[in-house]
Design a protein around this motif. Structure first.
Motif, PDB file in Angstrom:
ATOM      1  N   ASP A 163       0.853  -1.194   0.000  1.00 33.31           N
ATOM      2  CA  ASP A 163       0.000   0.000   0.000  1.00 33.31           C
ATOM      3  C   ASP A 163       0.883   1.236   0.000  1.00 33.31           C
ATOM      4  OD1 ASP A 163      -2.236  -1.605   0.132  1.00 33.31           O
ATOM      5  OD2 ASP A 163      -2.420  -1.476   2.303  1.00 33.31           O
ATOM      6  N   PRO A 212      -1.091   7.425  -0.501  1.00 35.28           N
ATOM      7  CA  PRO A 212      -1.857   8.038  -1.591  1.00 35.28           C
ATOM      8  C   PRO A 212      -1.261   9.353  -2.098  1.00 35.28           C
ATOM      9  CG  PRO A 212      -3.343   7.195   0.084  1.00 35.28           C
ATOM     10  CD  PRO A 212      -1.952   7.070   0.648  1.00 35.28           C
ATOM     11  N   THR A 267      -1.478   7.077  -7.341  1.00 34.71           N
ATOM     12  CA  THR A 267      -2.298   5.876  -7.363  1.00 34.71           C
ATOM     13  C   THR A 267      -1.420   4.663  -7.677  1.00 34.71           C
ATOM     14  OG1 THR A 267      -2.754   6.032  -9.725  1.00 34.71           O
ATOM     15  CG2 THR A 267      -4.241   7.226  -8.237  1.00 34.71           C
ATOM     16  N   GLY A 268      -1.987   3.484  -7.485  1.00 35.50           N
ATOM     17  CA  GLY A 268      -1.252   2.281  -7.842  1.00 35.50           C
ATOM     18  C   GLY A 268      -0.898   2.264  -9.311  1.00 35.50           C
ATOM     19  N   ASP A 283      -1.208  -2.658 -10.504  1.00 34.85           N
ATOM     20  CA  ASP A 283      -1.935  -2.071  -9.391  1.00 34.85           C
ATOM     21  C   ASP A 283      -3.222  -2.814  -9.114  1.00 34.85           C
ATOM     22  OD1 ASP A 283      -4.290  -0.175 -10.916  1.00 34.85           O
ATOM     23  OD2 ASP A 283      -2.532  -0.752 -12.084  1.00 34.85           O
ATOM     24  N   SER A 340      -4.169   2.698  -4.193  1.00 37.71           N
ATOM     25  CA  SER A 340      -2.720   2.889  -4.234  1.00 37.71           C
ATOM     26  C   SER A 340      -1.949   1.614  -3.900  1.00 37.71           C
ATOM     27  CB  SER A 340      -2.313   4.001  -3.258  1.00 37.71           C
ATOM     28  OG  SER A 340      -2.822   5.246  -3.685  1.00 37.71           O
TER      29      SER A 340
END
Length: 401
Positions: free
Chosen positions: A345, A348, A352-353, A369, A373
């Motif tokens: 994780d 944020p 974002t992821g 992703d 995130s």
């Protein structure tokens, strides 16, 4: 336009947009590395969502496939073929079970498991016709067929596909009390992932899986373990359930069973449970085909040595130790997982992821992703420690930037 831009533009124009791939176009791959159409090399830290546990272009698997390609690739189940009995026997032995029902994709295997559990419920347990219930966990991911998304809690997977298939009860993942309260005389099975992959590599609380096993035995309910992503060496054991000493009533397998060469999946269980089927009641033209069996037999032989499980355990300890050093430093909030499998994780504020994945791609590392995130890290089990460390260094570079 470049070769990459041309290929992506053509794909965007002529393929349905049901995926949002990273803007890389792979042309070849070997081991833990992939090369794009421009000749750039990337470290693969996704491994086809665990389908490529043994790496790209594994010589043993390719040799097995080539040899079978020269003999026979498909008979359908209308006839026997000379690889089928060995495949079923050896996979059953690997799982400590008695019978195998082969299919192709993971979703097909999950559908098969649901059908098996319902038929067992009616024929063996004595549940009234049409009343069978299957308990599943929230945030699950078991596939994308109409029935499977009917018990999904992910709006993107579920929305606009109704009417939905009934017969499922959803309880919070890791909550044994909620599962117990949801059980009735009509409950025929509990279907869960020992580790939830798509949800972000969520590991349940210690003792949960053993508790599910005890509860299902107590209530005469089948424990169905979806080990499609978590099984076959990924977590440092052949099956993720082994970390709690648990054996289910039914394994659902896929992905790595085909070695990244061909799609192979299977439901593995006892003779009593899979014995509920009679000819014509369930099947697949390609399920258990000679080519699939030849490749899967080689996968089983590789797993029997234990070296891949041991490698995943050792490198997994190193991976989680290094990722743990990043946690709490502001860039990484939480790290979860087991073996060579981690959900990370990202704070944020850093992006974002998807954005983190794109930045890693620019550093020649490929991950993917999931949910906000979070990024998933799941390299091929054959990755070297040096290459893994190189990838982790690139992650540190991206996070520090």
């Amino acid at each position: 336009m470049s070769a990459t831009e041309t290929a992506i533009a053509s794909a965007e124009a002529h393929s349905a947009h049901n995926y949002h791939p990273l803007p890389v176009v792979v042309a070849s791959a070997e081991g833990a590395w992939m090369t794009d159409v421009e000749g750039r090399r990337y470290l693969d830290l996704l491994a086809g969502y665990s389908a490529l546990n043994f790496g790209h272009g594994n010589r043993r698997l390719l040799d097995a496939a080539r040899a079978q390609l020269e003999r026979v690739t498909l008979t359908s189940r209308a006839f026997h073929h000379d690889r089928f009995a060995d495949f079923c026997t050896e996979l059953a032995e690997l799982c400590g079970m008695e019978m195998v029902l082969p299919m192709n994709t993971g979703a097909e295997a999950v559908e098969t498991a649901v059908k098996t559990a319902r038929k067992w419920g009616y024929r063996v347990k004595g549940v009234p016709d049409g009343m069978a219930k299957v308990i599943v966990a929230s945030d699950n991911f078991h596939g994308r067929t109409t029935t499977i998304i009917s018990f999904s809690t992910d709006p993107e997977a579920r929305a606009d596909y109704g009417p939905y298939t009934p017969g499922f009860e959803i309880v919070p993942y890791g909550d044994l009390t909620a599962m117990r309260e949801a059980m009735t005389e009509n409950t025929v099975a509990v279907l869960i992932e020992p580790i939830q992959g798509e949800a972000g590599v969520l590991v349940p609380p210690a003792g949960y899986l053993a508790g599910v096993r005890e509860l299902t035995r107590e209530r005469n309910v089948l424990f169905v373990a979806d080990e499609i992503q978590s099984g076959l060496g990924r977590t440092g054991r052949t099956f993720a359930l082994e970390h709690e000493g648990v054996v289910p009533d039914m394994y659902v397998l896929g992905k790595a069973l085909g070695g990244g060469v061909v799609p192979v999946s299977a439901v593995v269980s006892s003779a009593e449970i899979l014995g509920v089927f009679r000819p014509g009641e369930h099947g697949s033209t390609f399920g258990g085909n000679p080519l699939a069996c030849a490749v899967a037999l080689e996968v089983i032989a590789m797993l029997r040595t234990g070296e891949y499980q041991e490698r995943a355990a050792e490198l997994g300890d190193h991976l989680h130790r290094e990722l743990g050093l990043l946690a709490g430093g502001g860039a990484v909030e939480t790290v979860r997982g087991r073996g060579l499998w981690a959900g990370v994780d990202i704070a944020p504020a850093l992006g974002t992821g998807r954005e983190i994945s794109e930045r890693l791609m620019a550093e020649r590392v490929l991950v993917k992703d999931t949910h906000g995130s979070t990024i998933r890290i799941a390299p091929p089990l054959v990755i070297s420690k040096e290459d893994l460390d190189w990838g982790l260094d690139r992650l540190r570079t991206v996070l520090s930037a």
